[in-house]
Structures are given as C-alpha cells and as structure tokens.
Design a protein around this motif. Structure first.
Motif, PDB file in Angstrom:
ATOM      1  N   GLY A   1      78.418  37.855 -31.933  1.00 63.88           N
ATOM      2  CA  GLY A   1      78.045  36.540 -31.896  1.00 63.88           C
ATOM      3  C   GLY A   1      76.880  36.308 -32.009  1.00 63.88           C
ATOM      4  O   GLY A   1      76.191  36.942 -33.606  1.00 63.88           O
ATOM      5  N   HIS A   2      76.064  35.004 -31.637  1.00 66.69           N
ATOM      6  CA  HIS A   2      74.229  34.645 -31.950  1.00 66.69           C
ATOM      7  C   HIS A   2      73.673  35.531 -31.568  1.00 66.69           C
ATOM      8  O   HIS A   2      72.224  35.720 -32.362  1.00 66.69           O
ATOM      9  N   LEU A   3      73.610  36.848 -30.369  1.00 67.39           N
ATOM     10  CA  LEU A   3      72.630  37.483 -30.467  1.00 67.39           C
ATOM     11  C   LEU A   3      72.917  38.552 -30.295  1.00 67.39           C
ATOM     12  O   LEU A   3      72.800  39.737 -29.778  1.00 67.39           O
TER      13      LEU A   3
ATOM     14  N   ASN B   1      72.922  15.597 -30.407  1.00 69.11           N
ATOM     15  CA  ASN B   1      72.762  17.236 -28.948  1.00 69.11           C
ATOM     16  C   ASN B   1      71.557  18.150 -28.431  1.00 69.11           C
ATOM     17  O   ASN B   1      72.103  17.890 -27.223  1.00 69.11           O
ATOM     18  N   ARG B   2      70.976  17.762 -29.567  1.00 62.85           N
ATOM     19  CA  ARG B   2      69.171  18.146 -28.900  1.00 62.85           C
ATOM     20  C   ARG B   2      69.034  16.681 -27.695  1.00 62.85           C
ATOM     21  O   ARG B   2      68.563  17.439 -26.277  1.00 62.85           O
ATOM     22  N   ARG B   3      69.491  15.731 -27.854  1.00 64.62           N
ATOM     23  CA  ARG B   3      69.231  14.630 -26.758  1.00 64.62           C
ATOM     24  C   ARG B   3      69.680  14.540 -26.015  1.00 64.62           C
ATOM     25  O   ARG B   3      69.474  14.500 -24.493  1.00 64.62           O
TER      26      ARG B   3
ATOM     27  N   ALA C   1      61.576  19.561 -30.772  1.00 64.17           N
ATOM     28  CA  ALA C   1      60.701  20.957 -32.030  1.00 64.17           C
ATOM     29  C   ALA C   1      61.432  21.589 -32.799  1.00 64.17           C
ATOM     30  O   ALA C   1      61.656  21.658 -33.716  1.00 64.17           O
ATOM     31  N   LEU C   2      62.433  21.855 -32.202  1.00 66.90           N
ATOM     32  CA  LEU C   2      63.974  22.663 -32.901  1.00 66.90           C
ATOM     33  C   LEU C   2      64.540  21.011 -33.964  1.00 66.90           C
ATOM     34  O   LEU C   2      64.541  21.179 -35.168  1.00 66.90           O
ATOM     35  N   ALA C   3      64.565  19.865 -33.406  1.00 70.00           N
ATOM     36  CA  ALA C   3      65.240  18.811 -34.652  1.00 70.00           C
ATOM     37  C   ALA C   3      64.452  18.794 -35.481  1.00 70.00           C
ATOM     38  O   ALA C   3      65.146  18.254 -36.339  1.00 70.00           O
TER      39      ALA C   3
ATOM     40  N   ALA D   1      78.875  31.919 -33.972  1.00 71.94           N
ATOM     41  CA  ALA D   1      78.866  30.214 -34.017  1.00 71.94           C
ATOM     42  C   ALA D   1      77.780  29.305 -34.329  1.00 71.94           C
ATOM     43  O   ALA D   1      78.193  28.389 -34.399  1.00 71.94           O
ATOM     44  N   ILE D   2      76.460  30.301 -33.791  1.00 69.79           N
ATOM     45  CA  ILE D   2      75.775  28.864 -34.130  1.00 69.79           C
ATOM     46  C   ILE D   2      74.763  29.018 -35.603  1.00 69.79           C
ATOM     47  O   ILE D   2      74.402  27.434 -36.041  1.00 69.79           O
ATOM     48  N   SER D   3      74.370  29.879 -36.271  1.00 68.46           N
ATOM     49  CA  SER D   3      73.900  30.336 -37.327  1.00 68.46           C
ATOM     50  C   SER D   3      75.237  31.299 -38.373  1.00 68.46           C
ATOM     51  O   SER D   3      74.778  32.402 -38.281  1.00 68.46           O
TER      52      SER D   3
ATOM     53  N   GLY E   1      62.183  37.868 -36.638  1.00 69.72           N
ATOM     54  CA  GLY E   1      62.797  36.674 -35.645  1.00 69.72           C
ATOM     55  C   GLY E   1      64.393  36.252 -35.521  1.00 69.72           C
ATOM     56  O   GLY E   1      64.926  36.059 -36.641  1.00 69.72           O
ATOM     57  N   LEU E   2      64.880  35.978 -34.224  1.00 67.56           N
ATOM     58  CA  LEU E   2      66.332  35.513 -33.885  1.00 67.56           C
ATOM     59  C   LEU E   2      65.765  33.792 -33.741  1.00 67.56           C
ATOM     60  O   LEU E   2      65.361  33.688 -32.663  1.00 67.56           O
ATOM     61  N   SER E   3      67.179  33.488 -34.858  1.00 65.16           N
ATOM     62  CA  SER E   3      67.712  32.408 -34.749  1.00 65.16           C
ATOM     63  C   SER E   3      66.300  31.658 -34.539  1.00 65.16           C
ATOM     64  O   SER E   3      65.099  31.166 -35.329  1.00 65.16           O
ATOM     65  N   MET E   4      65.296  30.303 -33.055  1.00 63.69           N
ATOM     66  CA  MET E   4      64.266  29.891 -33.006  1.00 63.69           C
ATOM     67  C   MET E   4      62.959  31.314 -33.969  1.00 63.69           C
ATOM     68  O   MET E   4      62.344  30.408 -34.848  1.00 63.69           O
ATOM     69  N   GLY E   5      63.363  32.511 -33.354  1.00 66.80           N
ATOM     70  CA  GLY E   5      61.819  32.722 -33.704  1.00 66.80           C
ATOM     71  C   GLY E   5      62.394  33.000 -34.832  1.00 66.80           C
ATOM     72  O   GLY E   5      61.998  33.530 -36.225  1.00 66.80           O
ATOM     73  N   GLY E   6      63.350  33.334 -36.010  1.00 67.03           N
ATOM     74  CA  GLY E   6      63.222  32.816 -37.689  1.00 67.03           C
ATOM     75  C   GLY E   6      62.670  31.723 -38.058  1.00 67.03           C
ATOM     76  O   GLY E   6      61.970  31.471 -39.258  1.00 67.03           O
ATOM     77  N   TYR E   7      63.007  30.299 -37.054  1.00 73.36           N
ATOM     78  CA  TYR E   7      62.256  29.118 -37.519  1.00 73.36           C
ATOM     79  C   TYR E   7      60.632  29.323 -37.441  1.00 73.36           C
ATOM     80  O   TYR E   7      60.106  28.711 -38.557  1.00 73.36           O
ATOM     81  N   VAL E   8      60.367  29.977 -36.106  1.00 73.35           N
ATOM     82  CA  VAL E   8      58.688  30.438 -36.459  1.00 73.35           C
ATOM     83  C   VAL E   8      57.914  31.424 -37.882  1.00 73.35           C
ATOM     84  O   VAL E   8      57.234  31.181 -38.010  1.00 73.35           O
TER      85      VAL E   8
ATOM     86  N   HIS F   1      61.984  35.841 -30.541  1.00 78.28           N
ATOM     87  CA  HIS F   1      63.048  35.913 -29.220  1.00 78.28           C
ATOM     88  C   HIS F   1      63.418  34.645 -29.696  1.00 78.28           C
ATOM     89  O   HIS F   1      62.434  33.157 -30.419  1.00 78.28           O
ATOM     90  N   GLY F   2      64.247  33.619 -29.664  1.00 77.52           N
ATOM     91  CA  GLY F   2      64.682  32.641 -29.995  1.00 77.52           C
ATOM     92  C   GLY F   2      65.260  32.035 -28.506  1.00 77.52           C
ATOM     93  O   GLY F   2      64.498  31.751 -27.843  1.00 77.52           O
ATOM     94  N   PHE F   3      66.118  30.813 -28.607  1.00 79.14           N
ATOM     95  CA  PHE F   3      65.748  29.436 -27.859  1.00 79.14           C
ATOM     96  C   PHE F   3      66.413  29.398 -26.836  1.00 79.14           C
ATOM     97  O   PHE F   3      67.783  29.632 -26.948  1.00 79.14           O
ATOM     98  N   PRO F   4      66.983  29.461 -25.177  1.00 79.39           N
ATOM     99  CA  PRO F   4      65.285  29.530 -24.722  1.00 79.39           C
ATOM    100  C   PRO F   4      65.158  30.931 -24.122  1.00 79.39           C
ATOM    101  O   PRO F   4      65.744  30.870 -22.558  1.00 79.39           O
ATOM    102  N   PHE F   5      65.308  31.834 -25.063  1.00 77.90           N
ATOM    103  CA  PHE F   5      65.103  33.282 -24.183  1.00 77.90           C
ATOM    104  C   PHE F   5      63.750  33.860 -23.513  1.00 77.90           C
ATOM    105  O   PHE F   5      62.545  32.952 -24.259  1.00 77.90           O
ATOM    106  N   ASN F   6      63.257  34.726 -23.972  1.00 83.56           N
ATOM    107  CA  ASN F   6      62.001  35.524 -23.760  1.00 83.56           C
ATOM    108  C   ASN F   6      61.911  37.147 -24.359  1.00 83.56           C
ATOM    109  O   ASN F   6      62.905  37.381 -25.230  1.00 83.56           O
TER     110      ASN F   6
HETATM  111  C1  MLT Z   1      68.159  30.287 -30.853  1.00 79.01           C
HETATM  112  O1  MLT Z   1      68.488  30.814 -30.170  1.00 79.01           O
HETATM  113  O2  MLT Z   1      67.104  29.824 -30.972  1.00 79.01           O
HETATM  114  C2  MLT Z   1      68.944  28.450 -30.912  1.00 79.01           C
HETATM  115  O3  MLT Z   1      70.292  28.973 -31.106  1.00 79.01           O
HETATM  116  C3  MLT Z   1      68.088  28.341 -32.173  1.00 79.01           C
HETATM  117  C4  MLT Z   1      69.237  26.320 -32.831  1.00 79.01           C
HETATM  118  O4  MLT Z   1      69.193  25.655 -31.156  1.00 79.01           O
HETATM  119  O5  MLT Z   1      68.784  25.862 -33.966  1.00 79.01           O
END
Ligand code: MLT
Length: 263
Positions: free
Chosen positions: A235-237, A127-129, A182-184, A209-211, A88-95, A21-26
């Motif tokens: 959109g993103h989801l 933006n994360r901060r 961790a994202l940053a 709009a996010i990726s 993986g979606l978004s953060m799930g893709g980073y994982v 899953h992505g951030f901040p989901f489950n």
């Molecule tokens: C997500 O959906 O996991 C986030 O948008 C990822 C991010 O903020 O880079």
C-alpha cells in the motif's frame, strides 16, 4: 530553523542518500533501507521537526513544507553534504519538492516514493480539519485506528502494522496539529515537474490508496527521463511493507545513475 535528530550509517566518503519520512511517522520507517543501502552509500535519516526525537521549535504552532525543507538543508550543510540523493515518502516527497524549490543545488537525484505532485483538493483540506478535530478530541490512538487501514495493503504483515501504529501513536499531538495545515496548504507541483533536471525515480505501491498509481504515472510522464517502479503487494508504506522489492528498485536506479551524480 530547527535542529534535527538523525541516524547516519555508511562510509562518510560515499555518495549521500537522505531519507525523508512521511506523516505522521519518523526516521524508523527507513530502517530496512538504511541497513542495506549503507553498504554502498552514506545514509542519513532525520526526524523532521517535532517527529521522533527531533524537538518542536519553540513558539511555533504551525509550519510549512518549506520550513521542513530548510531544516533538512541546514542539516546537510552541518554534515558537510553538498549534494545528496533525496528520497522522500509521501509527505517526505512534498518536503523533497520544497527542497527542489528552495535548495535545488543540494539535490543530485530524487526518489519520490508513494507521493504526489498535486496539492490538496477542497475535500482533502476538509479531511485535514476533521483529522485535527479527531486528534484534539480523541488522541493519536484514534488517529492510528483511522489511518492504518488506508496506509497498508490488506495483507500487510502484522509486525509492520504494529510498527506503523507505534510510530503514529508516539507522535505528539502538537506536531500533528502543526503539520496538518502545512499539508493542506502545500503548493501544487504539477506544473513544475517538467523543470526537474536531476535523475528521478518514482516509486509507488500497487495498492496505494493515498497516493495511487495514477499520481505516480502523472509524475513520471512529466519529469524528464523519470523511471517508474511499481511495488507489488504493498500500500502506501512500500519501504516497510515490501522492503526487499523497494530496496531492489532503489539500488537499480542508483547503480544506473551513480556515474553521473556527483557527491
Ligand atoms: C504521508 O504518508 O506522508 C501522508 O499520507 C501525506 C498526506 O496526508 O498527504
């Protein structure tokens, strides 16, 4: 290492698909995929550490994408899954990228949904901060208020918006505060894409709009043989906003590549 809550459906002998899953989901964001894909595949959808029903590791105020990936690899090991399609979606893709860096033998195929290879720019880090400050001072409802318009296409179904809000608001503040750094600090994968050697599907929402589409095209162009699916009106989801179209794209990819991917 953190023990993860997960849902599992489908024939235990079928090829496995692990949904991140992505951030901040489950894991609940994958409900429509688990429901349909479990007719043909062994579907596993974990809650990453601190999310949903997975506990936060004790004494751990910050973690990395590598930590998330190590947890997922340990879960696969515990379930006796040697290789799986990792979606993986978004953060799930980073994982998923971290899994590729650290545990690549456990990946048979990749589905990179609404995600990107590039690391955070200075502005994104800032933006994360700001998000950390917002969550600390005003809580998760304020974070949901800020994020929802960016996450969903303008015409998203109200029930989807409600479900996304519920996931965001149920995520503990400590989890969000431990994840933002961790994202940053996640590594830029742009240069590493050309070495990805498993069948890969890149999925993107037409109105993400996010990726955005350009990030998906960038990944598809560099990952050898990668396919691209653009999901209209989302959109993103995309798995939640247009589950039928998302599932269709994923099933087509899996069917085309089934024979070449060992369990
Ligand atoms: C997500 O959906 O996991 C986030 O948008 C990822 C991010 O903020 O880079």
């Amino acid at each position: 290492m953190s023990q993860l809550f997960f849902v599992e459906r489908g024939d235990p002998e079928a090829p496995a698909v692990v949904f991140l899953h992505g951030f901040p989901f489950n894991h609940a964001m994958w409900q429509a995929q688990v429901e349909v894909l479990s007719q043909r595949y062994r579907c596993i959808a974990p809650d990453l550490r601190g999310y949903g029903r997975s506990p936060q590791p004790p004494d751990c105020a910050a973690w990395t994408m590598d930590d998330f990936a190590d947890d997922v690899a340990a879960l696969m090991d515990a379930l006796g899954i040697a290789r799986a399609t990792v979606c993986g979606l978004s953060m799930g893709g980073y994982v998923a990228f971290a899994l590729w860096r650290r545990h690549r033998s456990c990946i048979s195929r990749l589905i990179l949904a609404n995600t990107k290879a590039a690391g955070d720019s200075e502005q994104a880090k800032q933006n994360r901060r700001r998000h950390a400050e917002l969550v600390r001072t005003q809580g998760m409802r304020a974070f949901a208020d800020e994020m929802l318009p960016k996450l969903l296409a303008p015409n998203a179904h109200p029930a989807v918006a409600e479900a996304v809000r519920a996931m965001i608001e149920s995520t503990p503040i400590e989890t969000v505060l431990a994840t933002l750094p961790a994202l940053a600090d996640r590594p830029d994968m742009s240069e590493a894409l050309s070495a990805i050697s498993v069948p890969t599907l890149v999925v993107v929402g037409e109105q993400d709009a996010i990726s955005p589409l350009s990030e998906a095209q960038f990944m598809q162009a560099r990952i050898p043989g990668a396919r691209l699916a653009v999901i209209p009106n989302t959109g993103h989801l995309s798995p939640m906003e247009q589950p039928e179209a998302f599932n269709q794209a994923v099933l087509a990819f899996l069917s085309e590549t089934d024979s070449g991917s060992a369990k």
